[in-house]
Enzyme design. Structure first.
Site, PDB file in Angstrom:
ATOM      1  N   HIS A  15       0.849  -1.198   0.000  1.00 36.17           N
ATOM      2  CA  HIS A  15       0.000   0.000   0.000  1.00 36.17           C
ATOM      3  C   HIS A  15       0.884   1.248   0.000  1.00 36.17           C
ATOM      4  CE1 HIS A  15      -4.059   1.793   1.396  1.00 36.17           C
ATOM      5  NE2 HIS A  15      -3.270   2.799   1.046  1.00 36.17           N
ATOM      6  N   HIS A  17       1.054   4.951  -2.463  1.00 29.17           N
ATOM      7  CA  HIS A  17       0.491   5.713  -3.586  1.00 29.17           C
ATOM      8  C   HIS A  17       1.599   6.409  -4.366  1.00 29.17           C
ATOM      9  CE1 HIS A  17      -3.851   5.653  -2.268  1.00 29.17           C
ATOM     10  NE2 HIS A  17      -3.262   5.295  -1.144  1.00 29.17           N
ATOM     11  N   ASP A  19       1.374   8.939  -6.338  1.00 22.83           N
ATOM     12  CA  ASP A  19       1.257  10.400  -6.258  1.00 22.83           C
ATOM     13  C   ASP A  19       1.407  10.914  -4.827  1.00 22.83           C
ATOM     14  OD1 ASP A  19      -1.217   8.993  -5.930  1.00 22.83           O
ATOM     15  OD2 ASP A  19      -2.352  10.841  -6.209  1.00 22.83           O
ATOM     16  N   GLY A 174      -9.764   7.725  -1.802  1.00 17.83           N
ATOM     17  CA  GLY A 174     -10.379   9.044  -1.705  1.00 17.83           C
ATOM     18  C   GLY A 174     -11.186   9.129  -0.424  1.00 17.83           C
ATOM     19  N   HIS A 201      -9.796   0.601   0.037  1.00 21.07           N
ATOM     20  CA  HIS A 201      -9.556   1.423   1.231  1.00 21.07           C
ATOM     21  C   HIS A 201     -10.837   1.383   2.073  1.00 21.07           C
ATOM     22  CE1 HIS A 201      -6.197   3.411  -0.862  1.00 21.07           C
ATOM     23  NE2 HIS A 201      -5.901   4.030   0.261  1.00 21.07           N
ATOM     24  N   GLU A 204     -10.940   3.374   7.574  1.00 21.63           N
ATOM     25  CA  GLU A 204      -9.925   4.384   7.891  1.00 21.63           C
ATOM     26  C   GLU A 204     -10.645   5.554   8.554  1.00 21.63           C
ATOM     27  OE1 GLU A 204      -8.185   6.099   4.363  1.00 21.63           O
ATOM     28  OE2 GLU A 204      -6.466   6.921   5.435  1.00 21.63           O
ATOM     29  N   ASP A 293       1.750   4.012   2.878  1.00 20.92           N
ATOM     30  CA  ASP A 293       0.653   4.819   2.335  1.00 20.92           C
ATOM     31  C   ASP A 293       1.203   5.902   1.403  1.00 20.92           C
ATOM     32  OD1 ASP A 293      -1.996   5.263   1.818  1.00 20.92           O
ATOM     33  OD2 ASP A 293      -2.423   6.373   3.655  1.00 20.92           O
TER      34      ASP A 293
HETATM   35  O1  LIG Z   1      -4.982   6.827   2.900  1.00 21.99           O
HETATM   36  C1  LIG Z   1      -5.676   7.200   1.956  1.00 21.99           C
HETATM   37  N1  LIG Z   1      -7.020   7.066   2.017  1.00 21.99           N
HETATM   38  C2  LIG Z   1      -7.835   7.389   0.992  1.00 21.99           C
HETATM   39  N2  LIG Z   1      -7.370   7.901  -0.161  1.00 21.99           N
HETATM   40  C3  LIG Z   1      -6.034   8.099  -0.268  1.00 21.99           C
HETATM   41  C4  LIG Z   1      -5.140   7.768   0.758  1.00 21.99           C
HETATM   42  N3  LIG Z   1      -3.906   8.105   0.365  1.00 21.99           N
HETATM   43  C5  LIG Z   1      -4.022   8.606  -0.875  1.00 21.99           C
HETATM   44  N4  LIG Z   1      -5.303   8.606  -1.266  1.00 21.99           N
HETATM   45  C6  LIG Z   1      -5.871   9.079  -2.533  1.00 21.99           C
HETATM   46  O2  LIG Z   1      -5.566   8.145  -3.546  1.00 21.99           O
HETATM   47  C7  LIG Z   1      -5.306   8.855  -4.751  1.00 21.99           C
HETATM   48  C8  LIG Z   1      -4.641   7.969  -5.778  1.00 21.99           C
HETATM   49  O3  LIG Z   1      -3.362   7.571  -5.381  1.00 21.99           O
HETATM   50  C9  LIG Z   1      -4.553  10.069  -4.262  1.00 21.99           C
HETATM   51  O4  LIG Z   1      -4.571  11.115  -5.207  1.00 21.99           O
HETATM   52  C10 LIG Z   1      -5.308  10.424  -2.996  1.00 21.99           C
HETATM   53  O5  LIG Z   1      -6.393  11.279  -3.295  1.00 21.99           O
HETATM   54 ZN   LIG Z   2      -3.923   4.749   0.871  1.00 23.77          ZN
END
Ligand SMILES: O=c1[nH]cnc2c1ncn2[C@@H]1O[C@H](CO)[C@@H](O)[C@H]1O
Ligand SMILES: [Zn+2]
Length: 356
Positions: A15, A17, A19, A174, A201, A204, A293
Protein backbone atom coordinates in the site's frame (compact mmCIF):
# COMPACT_ATOMS: atom_id res chain seq x y z
CA UNK A 1 17.11 -3.55 16.28
CA UNK A 2 19.63 -1.11 14.83
CA UNK A 3 18.86 1.29 12.03
CA UNK A 4 21.39 -0.37 9.73
CA UNK A 5 19.68 -3.75 10.27
CA UNK A 6 16.29 -2.19 9.58
CA UNK A 7 17.60 -0.78 6.33
CA UNK A 8 19.08 -4.15 5.30
CA UNK A 9 15.95 -6.15 6.15
CA UNK A 10 14.02 -7.26 3.05
CA UNK A 11 10.66 -5.50 2.86
CA UNK A 12 7.47 -5.73 0.87
CA UNK A 13 4.97 -2.89 0.55
CA UNK A 14 1.43 -3.45 -0.69
CA UNK A 15 0.00 0.00 0.00
CA UNK A 16 1.96 2.96 -1.37
CA UNK A 17 0.49 5.71 -3.59
CA UNK A 18 2.60 6.84 -6.55
CA UNK A 19 1.26 10.40 -6.26
CA UNK A 20 1.93 10.47 -2.51
CA UNK A 21 5.61 9.59 -2.74
CA UNK A 22 7.41 11.99 -5.10
CA UNK A 23 10.84 13.42 -4.31
CA UNK A 24 10.36 17.10 -3.32
CA UNK A 25 13.15 18.20 -5.70
CA UNK A 26 11.39 16.42 -8.57
CA UNK A 27 8.11 18.21 -7.84
CA UNK A 28 9.90 21.56 -7.95
CA UNK A 29 11.66 20.75 -11.24
CA UNK A 30 8.51 19.40 -12.88
CA UNK A 31 6.48 22.40 -11.67
CA UNK A 32 8.99 24.71 -13.40
CA UNK A 33 8.81 22.69 -16.61
CA UNK A 34 5.00 22.61 -16.54
CA UNK A 35 4.58 26.26 -15.50
CA UNK A 36 2.75 25.19 -12.34
CA UNK A 37 3.08 28.13 -9.94
CA UNK A 38 1.05 27.10 -6.90
CA UNK A 39 3.72 25.26 -4.90
CA UNK A 40 3.99 26.65 -1.36
CA UNK A 41 7.83 26.86 -1.58
CA UNK A 42 10.70 26.31 -4.04
CA UNK A 43 13.00 24.75 -1.46
CA UNK A 44 13.07 20.92 -1.53
CA UNK A 45 13.58 20.41 2.21
CA UNK A 46 10.92 22.97 3.09
CA UNK A 47 8.53 21.41 0.59
CA UNK A 48 8.97 17.98 2.17
CA UNK A 49 8.18 19.43 5.59
CA UNK A 50 5.24 21.39 4.18
CA UNK A 51 3.55 18.21 2.89
CA UNK A 52 3.98 16.35 6.15
CA UNK A 53 2.71 19.28 8.22
CA UNK A 54 -0.20 20.15 5.94
CA UNK A 55 -1.25 16.49 5.98
CA UNK A 56 -1.00 16.35 9.76
CA UNK A 57 -4.54 17.65 10.02
CA UNK A 58 -6.50 14.97 11.85
CA UNK A 59 -8.84 14.61 8.88
CA UNK A 60 -8.59 12.39 5.80
CA UNK A 61 -10.21 15.06 3.61
CA UNK A 62 -7.53 17.64 4.51
CA UNK A 63 -4.78 15.03 4.16
CA UNK A 64 -5.99 14.43 0.61
CA UNK A 65 -5.97 18.12 -0.35
CA UNK A 66 -2.17 18.07 -0.52
CA UNK A 67 -2.29 15.70 -3.52
CA UNK A 68 -3.41 18.60 -5.75
CA UNK A 69 0.25 19.67 -5.95
CA UNK A 70 1.66 16.26 -6.82
CA UNK A 71 -1.02 15.40 -9.37
CA UNK A 72 -0.54 18.83 -11.00
CA UNK A 73 3.00 17.91 -12.04
CA UNK A 74 2.18 14.32 -13.14
CA UNK A 75 0.43 15.15 -16.40
CA UNK A 76 2.88 14.18 -19.14
CA UNK A 77 4.41 10.91 -20.26
CA UNK A 78 7.92 12.10 -19.28
CA UNK A 79 6.81 13.22 -15.82
CA UNK A 80 4.99 9.95 -15.12
CA UNK A 81 7.95 7.87 -16.31
CA UNK A 82 10.34 9.86 -14.16
CA UNK A 83 8.19 9.72 -11.04
CA UNK A 84 7.67 5.96 -11.40
CA UNK A 85 11.37 5.26 -12.04
CA UNK A 86 12.40 7.33 -9.01
CA UNK A 87 9.75 5.61 -6.89
CA UNK A 88 11.26 2.19 -7.69
CA UNK A 89 14.78 3.48 -7.02
CA UNK A 90 13.82 5.02 -3.66
CA UNK A 91 12.03 1.88 -2.52
CA UNK A 92 14.90 -0.38 -3.60
CA UNK A 93 17.37 1.83 -1.72
CA UNK A 94 15.21 1.32 1.37
CA UNK A 95 15.43 -2.48 1.08
CA UNK A 96 12.03 -3.02 -0.52
CA UNK A 97 12.13 -6.14 -2.70
CA UNK A 98 8.48 -6.17 -3.77
CA UNK A 99 6.10 -3.23 -4.13
CA UNK A 100 2.54 -2.75 -5.30
CA UNK A 101 2.19 0.92 -6.17
CA UNK A 102 -1.23 2.46 -6.75
CA UNK A 103 -2.45 5.63 -8.44
CA UNK A 104 -5.63 6.90 -10.07
CA UNK A 105 -5.14 7.15 -13.87
CA UNK A 106 -8.15 9.52 -14.11
CA UNK A 107 -6.13 12.16 -12.23
CA UNK A 108 -3.45 12.38 -14.93
CA UNK A 109 -5.48 13.41 -17.98
CA UNK A 110 -5.28 17.22 -17.67
CA UNK A 111 -2.79 17.63 -20.51
CA UNK A 112 -4.37 15.31 -23.00
CA UNK A 113 -2.97 11.87 -22.12
CA UNK A 114 -5.41 8.99 -22.50
CA UNK A 115 -5.96 6.46 -19.72
CA UNK A 116 -3.96 3.85 -21.67
CA UNK A 117 -1.08 6.28 -22.19
CA UNK A 118 -0.97 7.03 -18.46
CA UNK A 119 -0.76 3.34 -17.61
CA UNK A 120 1.92 2.72 -20.26
CA UNK A 121 4.03 5.65 -19.07
CA UNK A 122 3.91 4.54 -15.44
CA UNK A 123 4.78 0.96 -16.39
CA UNK A 124 7.69 2.13 -18.55
CA UNK A 125 8.97 4.17 -15.60
CA UNK A 126 8.79 1.23 -13.26
CA UNK A 127 10.65 -1.06 -15.66
CA UNK A 128 13.36 1.62 -15.89
CA UNK A 129 13.51 1.97 -12.10
CA UNK A 130 13.79 -1.80 -11.67
CA UNK A 131 16.62 -1.85 -14.19
CA UNK A 132 18.46 1.03 -12.49
CA UNK A 133 18.11 -0.83 -9.19
CA UNK A 134 19.87 -3.85 -10.64
CA UNK A 135 16.77 -6.03 -10.42
CA UNK A 136 16.70 -5.82 -6.61
CA UNK A 137 13.03 -4.79 -6.68
CA UNK A 138 9.90 -6.03 -8.45
CA UNK A 139 7.08 -3.52 -8.87
CA UNK A 140 3.46 -4.16 -9.80
CA UNK A 141 0.79 -1.47 -10.07
CA UNK A 142 -2.76 -1.19 -8.80
CA UNK A 143 -5.12 1.10 -10.68
CA UNK A 144 -7.26 3.15 -8.33
CA UNK A 145 -10.78 4.41 -8.97
CA UNK A 146 -11.66 7.54 -6.98
CA UNK A 147 -14.61 7.05 -4.64
CA UNK A 148 -16.16 10.46 -5.30
CA UNK A 149 -16.14 10.27 -9.12
CA UNK A 150 -17.99 7.94 -11.44
CA UNK A 151 -15.15 6.44 -13.46
CA UNK A 152 -14.50 3.30 -11.42
CA UNK A 153 -16.13 0.96 -13.96
CA UNK A 154 -13.89 2.41 -16.67
CA UNK A 155 -10.81 2.02 -14.45
CA UNK A 156 -11.82 -1.57 -13.72
CA UNK A 157 -11.95 -2.19 -17.48
CA UNK A 158 -8.53 -0.55 -17.82
CA UNK A 159 -7.21 -2.90 -15.13
CA UNK A 160 -8.47 -5.94 -17.01
CA UNK A 161 -7.04 -4.61 -20.28
CA UNK A 162 -3.55 -4.08 -18.78
CA UNK A 163 -3.38 -7.15 -16.56
CA UNK A 164 -0.26 -9.25 -17.06
CA UNK A 165 1.46 -6.14 -18.42
CA UNK A 166 2.50 -4.51 -15.16
CA UNK A 167 -0.95 -4.05 -13.64
CA UNK A 168 -1.72 -6.57 -10.90
CA UNK A 169 -4.97 -5.24 -9.42
CA UNK A 170 -7.45 -2.51 -8.58
CA UNK A 171 -8.38 -0.33 -5.60
CA UNK A 172 -10.69 2.49 -4.67
CA UNK A 173 -9.46 5.49 -2.66
CA UNK A 174 -10.38 9.04 -1.70
CA UNK A 175 -12.67 10.45 0.97
CA UNK A 176 -14.45 7.58 2.70
CA UNK A 177 -17.26 9.51 4.39
CA UNK A 178 -20.29 9.67 2.11
CA UNK A 179 -18.68 7.43 -0.53
CA UNK A 180 -19.36 3.83 0.49
CA UNK A 181 -17.61 1.13 -1.56
CA UNK A 182 -20.84 -0.46 -2.80
CA UNK A 183 -21.40 2.65 -4.92
CA UNK A 184 -18.73 1.10 -7.15
CA UNK A 185 -20.25 -2.36 -7.33
CA UNK A 186 -20.26 -2.51 -11.16
CA UNK A 187 -16.47 -2.07 -11.11
CA UNK A 188 -15.99 -4.91 -8.65
CA UNK A 189 -18.38 -7.14 -10.56
CA UNK A 190 -16.42 -6.54 -13.76
CA UNK A 191 -13.17 -7.47 -12.00
CA UNK A 192 -14.73 -10.62 -10.54
CA UNK A 193 -16.05 -11.63 -13.94
CA UNK A 194 -12.48 -11.39 -15.22
CA UNK A 195 -10.85 -13.00 -12.17
CA UNK A 196 -8.91 -9.83 -11.30
CA UNK A 197 -7.53 -8.97 -7.89
CA UNK A 198 -8.69 -5.95 -5.90
CA UNK A 199 -8.30 -4.28 -2.55
CA UNK A 200 -10.43 -1.47 -1.09
CA UNK A 201 -9.56 1.42 1.23
CA UNK A 202 -11.97 0.86 4.13
CA UNK A 203 -12.14 1.30 7.87
CA UNK A 204 -9.93 4.38 7.89
CA UNK A 205 -12.33 7.32 8.37
CA UNK A 206 -15.47 5.17 8.65
CA UNK A 207 -15.92 2.22 11.00
CA UNK A 208 -16.70 -1.45 10.71
CA UNK A 209 -19.69 -1.01 8.37
CA UNK A 210 -17.34 0.20 5.65
CA UNK A 211 -15.15 -2.89 6.09
CA UNK A 212 -18.23 -5.12 6.07
CA UNK A 213 -19.37 -3.62 2.80
CA UNK A 214 -15.91 -3.86 1.25
CA UNK A 215 -15.49 -7.53 2.19
CA UNK A 216 -19.00 -8.97 2.06
CA UNK A 217 -20.77 -6.84 -0.55
CA UNK A 218 -17.88 -5.92 -2.84
CA UNK A 219 -15.61 -8.94 -2.33
CA UNK A 220 -12.28 -7.25 -1.49
CA UNK A 221 -9.37 -9.67 -1.07
CA UNK A 222 -7.44 -7.22 1.12
CA UNK A 223 -8.37 -4.09 3.03
CA UNK A 224 -6.51 -0.78 2.77
CA UNK A 225 -5.99 0.32 6.39
CA UNK A 226 -8.87 -1.62 7.95
CA UNK A 227 -7.75 -0.58 11.42
CA UNK A 228 -11.28 0.32 12.45
CA UNK A 229 -12.03 -3.38 12.56
CA UNK A 230 -11.36 -2.69 16.25
CA UNK A 231 -14.96 -1.33 16.35
CA UNK A 232 -15.98 -4.98 16.19
CA UNK A 233 -13.57 -6.14 18.90
CA UNK A 234 -14.12 -5.81 22.65
CA UNK A 235 -10.98 -5.80 24.77
CA UNK A 236 -11.62 -6.84 28.37
CA UNK A 237 -9.86 -5.62 31.48
CA UNK A 238 -7.75 -8.77 31.76
CA UNK A 239 -6.42 -8.18 28.25
CA UNK A 240 -8.47 -10.89 26.55
CA UNK A 241 -10.66 -9.90 23.61
CA UNK A 242 -13.96 -10.91 22.08
CA UNK A 243 -14.36 -10.65 18.32
CA UNK A 244 -17.65 -9.84 16.62
CA UNK A 245 -18.64 -11.84 13.56
CA UNK A 246 -17.08 -9.42 11.06
CA UNK A 247 -13.74 -9.24 12.89
CA UNK A 248 -13.71 -13.03 13.20
CA UNK A 249 -14.49 -13.41 9.49
CA UNK A 250 -11.66 -11.07 8.47
CA UNK A 251 -9.17 -12.76 10.81
CA UNK A 252 -10.22 -16.34 10.13
CA UNK A 253 -10.12 -15.89 6.35
CA UNK A 254 -6.67 -14.32 6.47
CA UNK A 255 -7.87 -11.14 4.73
CA UNK A 256 -4.77 -8.97 4.83
CA UNK A 257 -4.95 -5.56 6.45
CA UNK A 258 -2.68 -3.02 4.76
CA UNK A 259 -1.76 -1.10 7.88
CA UNK A 260 -0.15 2.36 7.55
CA UNK A 261 0.55 3.66 11.07
CA UNK A 262 2.00 7.11 10.32
CA UNK A 263 -0.76 7.98 7.88
CA UNK A 264 -3.32 6.90 10.50
CA UNK A 265 -1.85 9.34 13.04
CA UNK A 266 -2.11 12.16 10.50
CA UNK A 267 -5.72 11.49 9.50
CA UNK A 268 -6.86 10.88 13.07
CA UNK A 269 -7.50 7.14 12.62
CA UNK A 270 -5.12 6.50 15.55
CA UNK A 271 -3.85 8.66 18.42
CA UNK A 272 -0.20 7.65 18.66
CA UNK A 273 2.11 4.77 17.73
CA UNK A 274 1.96 3.16 21.18
CA UNK A 275 -1.84 2.89 21.09
CA UNK A 276 -2.07 2.02 17.40
CA UNK A 277 -4.20 -1.14 16.98
CA UNK A 278 -1.58 -2.90 14.84
CA UNK A 279 -0.14 -4.69 17.85
CA UNK A 280 -3.51 -5.80 19.23
CA UNK A 281 -4.57 -7.05 15.80
CA UNK A 282 -1.30 -8.90 15.33
CA UNK A 283 -1.61 -10.61 18.72
CA UNK A 284 -5.17 -11.63 17.86
CA UNK A 285 -3.91 -13.36 14.72
CA UNK A 286 -4.99 -10.97 11.96
CA UNK A 287 -2.94 -11.04 8.80
CA UNK A 288 -1.02 -7.79 9.18
CA UNK A 289 1.12 -6.05 6.60
CA UNK A 290 3.05 -2.87 7.33
CA UNK A 291 2.96 -0.05 4.77
CA UNK A 292 3.86 3.55 4.03
CA UNK A 293 0.65 4.82 2.33
CA UNK A 294 2.34 8.03 1.14
CA UNK A 295 6.07 8.44 1.64
CA UNK A 296 6.15 12.17 0.87
CA UNK A 297 2.82 13.19 2.37
CA UNK A 298 3.36 11.16 5.53
CA UNK A 299 7.09 11.91 5.70
CA UNK A 300 7.89 8.22 5.90
CA UNK A 301 9.66 5.21 4.41
CA UNK A 302 9.33 1.49 5.13
CA UNK A 303 12.42 1.73 7.35
CA UNK A 304 10.83 4.57 9.33
CA UNK A 305 7.63 2.57 9.79
CA UNK A 306 9.76 -0.35 11.05
CA UNK A 307 11.63 1.99 13.41
CA UNK A 308 8.37 3.37 14.85
CA UNK A 309 7.19 -0.19 15.51
CA UNK A 310 10.49 -1.09 17.21
CA UNK A 311 10.09 1.91 19.49
CA UNK A 312 6.38 1.44 20.23
CA UNK A 313 6.25 -2.36 20.63
CA UNK A 314 9.84 -3.60 20.82
CA UNK A 315 9.47 -5.60 17.61
CA UNK A 316 12.54 -7.45 16.40
CA UNK A 317 13.44 -8.99 13.03
CA UNK A 318 11.12 -11.97 13.56
CA UNK A 319 8.06 -9.70 13.51
CA UNK A 320 9.23 -7.85 10.40
CA UNK A 321 9.90 -11.18 8.71
CA UNK A 322 6.32 -12.16 9.61
CA UNK A 323 4.91 -8.90 8.15
CA UNK A 324 7.00 -9.25 5.00
CA UNK A 325 6.02 -12.86 4.41
CA UNK A 326 2.35 -11.95 5.09
CA UNK A 327 2.60 -9.18 2.49
CA UNK A 328 4.05 -11.52 -0.12
CA UNK A 329 1.48 -14.20 0.65
CA UNK A 330 -1.25 -11.61 0.03
CA UNK A 331 0.46 -10.03 -2.99
CA UNK A 332 -1.45 -9.96 -6.26
CA UNK A 333 1.30 -12.00 -7.93
CA UNK A 334 1.16 -15.55 -9.25
CA UNK A 335 1.85 -18.01 -6.43
CA UNK A 336 5.20 -19.28 -7.80
CA UNK A 337 6.54 -15.71 -7.89
CA UNK A 338 5.40 -15.05 -4.33
CA UNK A 339 7.07 -18.27 -3.22
CA UNK A 340 10.26 -17.44 -5.06
CA UNK A 341 10.49 -14.05 -3.35
CA UNK A 342 9.77 -15.57 0.06
CA UNK A 343 12.14 -18.54 -0.28
CA UNK A 344 14.97 -16.97 -2.26
CA UNK A 345 14.97 -13.37 -1.04
CA UNK A 346 13.06 -12.77 2.19
CA UNK A 347 13.91 -15.87 4.27
CA UNK A 348 17.64 -15.78 3.36
CA UNK A 349 17.73 -12.00 3.98
CA UNK A 350 16.40 -12.37 7.52
CA UNK A 351 18.63 -15.40 8.16
CA UNK A 352 21.64 -13.27 7.21
CA UNK A 353 20.40 -10.52 9.51
CA UNK A 354 20.18 -12.92 12.45
CA UNK A 355 23.77 -14.01 11.85
CA UNK A 356 24.88 -10.38 12.06
O1 LIG B 1 -4.98 6.83 2.90
C1 LIG B 1 -5.68 7.20 1.96
N1 LIG B 1 -7.02 7.07 2.02
C2 LIG B 1 -7.83 7.39 0.99
N2 LIG B 1 -7.37 7.90 -0.16
C3 LIG B 1 -6.03 8.10 -0.27
C4 LIG B 1 -5.14 7.77 0.76
N3 LIG B 1 -3.91 8.10 0.37
C5 LIG B 1 -4.02 8.61 -0.87
N4 LIG B 1 -5.30 8.61 -1.27
C6 LIG B 1 -5.87 9.08 -2.53
O2 LIG B 1 -5.57 8.15 -3.55
C7 LIG B 1 -5.31 8.85 -4.75
C8 LIG B 1 -4.64 7.97 -5.78
O3 LIG B 1 -3.36 7.57 -5.38
C9 LIG B 1 -4.55 10.07 -4.26
O4 LIG B 1 -4.57 11.11 -5.21
C10 LIG B 1 -5.31 10.42 -3.00
O5 LIG B 1 -6.39 11.28 -3.29
ZN1 LIG C 1 -3.92 4.75 0.87
Amino acid sequence: MHLSDILRAPKAVLHDHLDGGLRPATIIELAREHGYDKLPTQDPAALGTWFRDAADSGSLERYLETFAHTCAVMQTREALERVAAECAEDLAADGVVYAEIRYAPEQHLERGLTLDEVVDAVNTGFREGERRSGGRITVGTLLTGMRHTDRSAEIAELTVAHRDRGVVGFDIAGGEIGNPPARHLPAFQHLKRHNCHFTIHAGEAVGAESIHEAVQVCGAERIGHGVRITDDITVHEDGTATLGHLAAYVRDNGIALEVCPTSNLQTGAAKDYASHPIDLLRRLGFRITLNTDNRLVSGTTMSREFAHMVEAFGYGPEVFEEFTVAALESAFLPLPERRRLIDEVVRPGYAALRQG
